[in-house]
Enzyme design. Sequence first.
Site, PDB file in Angstrom:
ATOM      1  N   GLU A  45       0.842  -0.913  -0.167  1.00  0.00           N
ATOM      2  CA  GLU A  45       0.006  -0.019   0.098  1.00  0.00           C
ATOM      3  C   GLU A  45       0.765   1.400  -0.091  1.00  0.00           C
ATOM      4  OE1 GLU A  45      -2.605  -0.459   3.384  1.00  0.00           O
ATOM      5  OE2 GLU A  45      -4.159  -1.441   1.874  1.00  0.00           O
ATOM      6  N   GLU A  48      -6.995  -7.330  -1.292  1.00  0.00           N
ATOM      7  CA  GLU A  48      -7.706  -7.194   0.077  1.00  0.00           C
ATOM      8  C   GLU A  48      -9.384  -6.535  -0.091  1.00  0.00           C
ATOM      9  OE1 GLU A  48      -5.857  -4.966   2.955  1.00  0.00           O
ATOM     10  OE2 GLU A  48      -3.908  -5.871   2.745  1.00  0.00           O
TER      11      GLU A  48
END
Length: 821
Positions: free
Chosen positions: A179, A248
């Site tokens: 991320e 995710e």
Amino acid sequence: MMISLKFLLCCLLVSSCAYATIVSHDGRAITIDGHRRVLLSGSIHYPRSTTEMWPDLIKKGKEGGLDAIETYVFWNAHEPTRRQYDFSGNLDLIRFLKTIQDEGMYGVLRIGPYVCAEWNYGGFPVWLHNMPGMEFRTTNTAFMNEMQNFTTMIVEMVKKEKLFASQGGPIILAQIENEYGNVIGSYGEAGKAYIKWCANMANSLDVGVPWIMCQQDDAPQPMLNTCNGYYCDNFTPNNPNTPKMWTENWTGWYKNWGGKDPHRTTEDVAFAVARFFQRGGTFQNYYMYHGGTNFDRTAGGPYITTTYDYDAPLDEFGNLNQPKYGHLKQLHDVLHAMEKTLTYGNISTVDFGNLVTATVYKTEEGSSCFIGNVNETSDAKINFQGTFYDVPAWSVSILPDCKTETYNTAKINTQTSVMVKKANEAENEPSTLKWSWRPENIDNVLLKGKGESTMRQLFDQKVVSNDESDYLWYMTTVNIKEQDPVWGKNMSLRINSTAHVLHAFVNGQHIGNYRAENGKFHYVFEQDAKFNPGANVITLLSITVGLPNYGAFFENVPAGITGPVFIIGRNGDETIVKDLSTHKWSYKTGLSGFENQLFSSESPSTWSGESVPFNRTMTWYKTTFKAPLGSEPVVVDLLGLGKGTAWINGNNIGRYWPAFLADIDGCSAECNYRGAYYAEKCQTNCGEPTQRWYHVPRSFLNSDGDNTLVLFEEIGGNPSLVNFQTIGVGNVCANVYEKNVLELSCNGKPISSIKFASFGNPGGNCGSFEKGTCEASNDAAAILTQECVGKEKCSIDVSEKKFGAADCGGLAKRLAVEAIC
């Protein structure tokens, strides 16, 4: 993806390469041994459960229709001290990966080594922060050297055991960084250079499978950029040769101390998945599939709870979270059945307006279709290829043959399991455990101010303690003469603090404490204090509750008493300030009870069973108990306690804080699945302890003989209410549409009775079902009693043939059932 020349040469030289799996990709899908795949994966973090739980969790993942298990690798758990490694117990990464392999599943290895994950410090070891000239996640030589060392070590460990698919192992994908695209802008050009270095470093390791970078729109080739979030149907990869991948899909959300219980509806999770595949996705991973428990001090934050249940398809204890588990399993089965069409078919879309679209996947062999209704309020009735279909708002219907609807995300046809807690039947009087106690020895720090190191400066807690403990003592001695301008009758101590929890003492007397609000960890604490002429000992206890795990430069967020610290004197209208920040400060990490291992079953320390005090700060409690009978998961109810840590037979089950209540506002008994989800949308547990029950893994218990529970109570509480319970299915409910098969199960226990059953248009919810205006001619309760009672599970064809005709005026007929386990 090009398989490296080095790997191909290995295959020519090593006979074991004959079993190698070739993992590549194109713009459509991940390809395994030449076949494009629809891949469904679920995150299970090995340190958040126990080794004994792993086989069952992974098996349930496979039975739930998953192809792969995904996990992070936790740097600070494996390298708590520089170049000293720990892969023991539930940190045995290789054993976990082999358990995945034993179940015949694929693995996705997210090395990071930054993980976020609501894990302490995002997975970084604090010693890394304390190295000279260190900056995290940028072109900093010291950081890159350490990151490369750890990443390389993990890769070499996995290679040694031949666990990459290119060696015949289960791992089909690996991840570097995590991320970073969410924060890269804060790092400027150095951030762009860093992400290129990460890609080159990972690629040089020759793992023989694709590398992924999540949330990284500028991921350099050959890295595959992927999406994280509640919805990823709008995601477009940065390269036409990269498949549309979702690493995710947040099945729920995490919980903070002082926060409420978040829930994401089953219908919405299924909608997000179906919508993703409708729009060209081919790899999807649930974060989390099993959340588990933040044992010991692993919870991040600050203020992440010990439970990491996440409202996942498998609950914290490994039970099936129904109906989420079952509804998604049915979706997985449908998607797998359409795999070839979804990965090879030509795609076309029909727009019906009002946010309703049909997507057709067509090959020479046949077609598969999705009809998606993204409208949040309006159901849709559409004519598609000559047939009418009713598609509820915020749902997707799937037609594997483009004719018959076999699945709709808003129509749940699986059971709901109502979990109940039961008293410990192994104890004759489980509510009256016999306690002994002893005080935490703090005289040396309170009265003498003795520490382990001394400096003329106030330091961040991370720098001094290296995160070896939640607790750090700051101590100084101040000589005050009566002639000193600050001297007077009205004096106070003022502390500028970033401690998550602060206790202040003057001359051995506790003058006050403060608990920071979540998100407001920089505050000023001031309390009146009695000072004496001459020497005065000021003792401050700084307590952390998980270090930050997310954001640009999060490693530099201060923790502890960074000052300044003042003595304040007031004489009339005049205020005198005495700055103590550059005084000689002594530091001591931890508490003596931790150092002496009072929590250990072998501890020789003396405990008293007489006059056990309640609501006393800095106090240790101990008791023994029998392990609950059976095999159901065990929890300990710590209602009545304040804040502290708990151990079972020497195993740290995590921080407890039942005194921290959730806000009283923001909860709702009803939750509308329609519309985009956000963490505050569907919450429960308002006004109640943030976490009352704490997981006690069965493997921590002695099935025969006594078990020991030790508590360190920090702020004062009453242990007399502590008790052990088991968690199991109490009753199961279903409200299933006609032309489906209902499966009822009590998780290994027999179904004892049918409380309610009606086929027609029954109303109400689980626990309060009622008959509707139409009902089938046959007695549904009698049929279910005959088919199911006394059995651990049963399957029922929901049809008029089974239950008789029911004239419901064209309404879809349903079977509502409530069974007692």
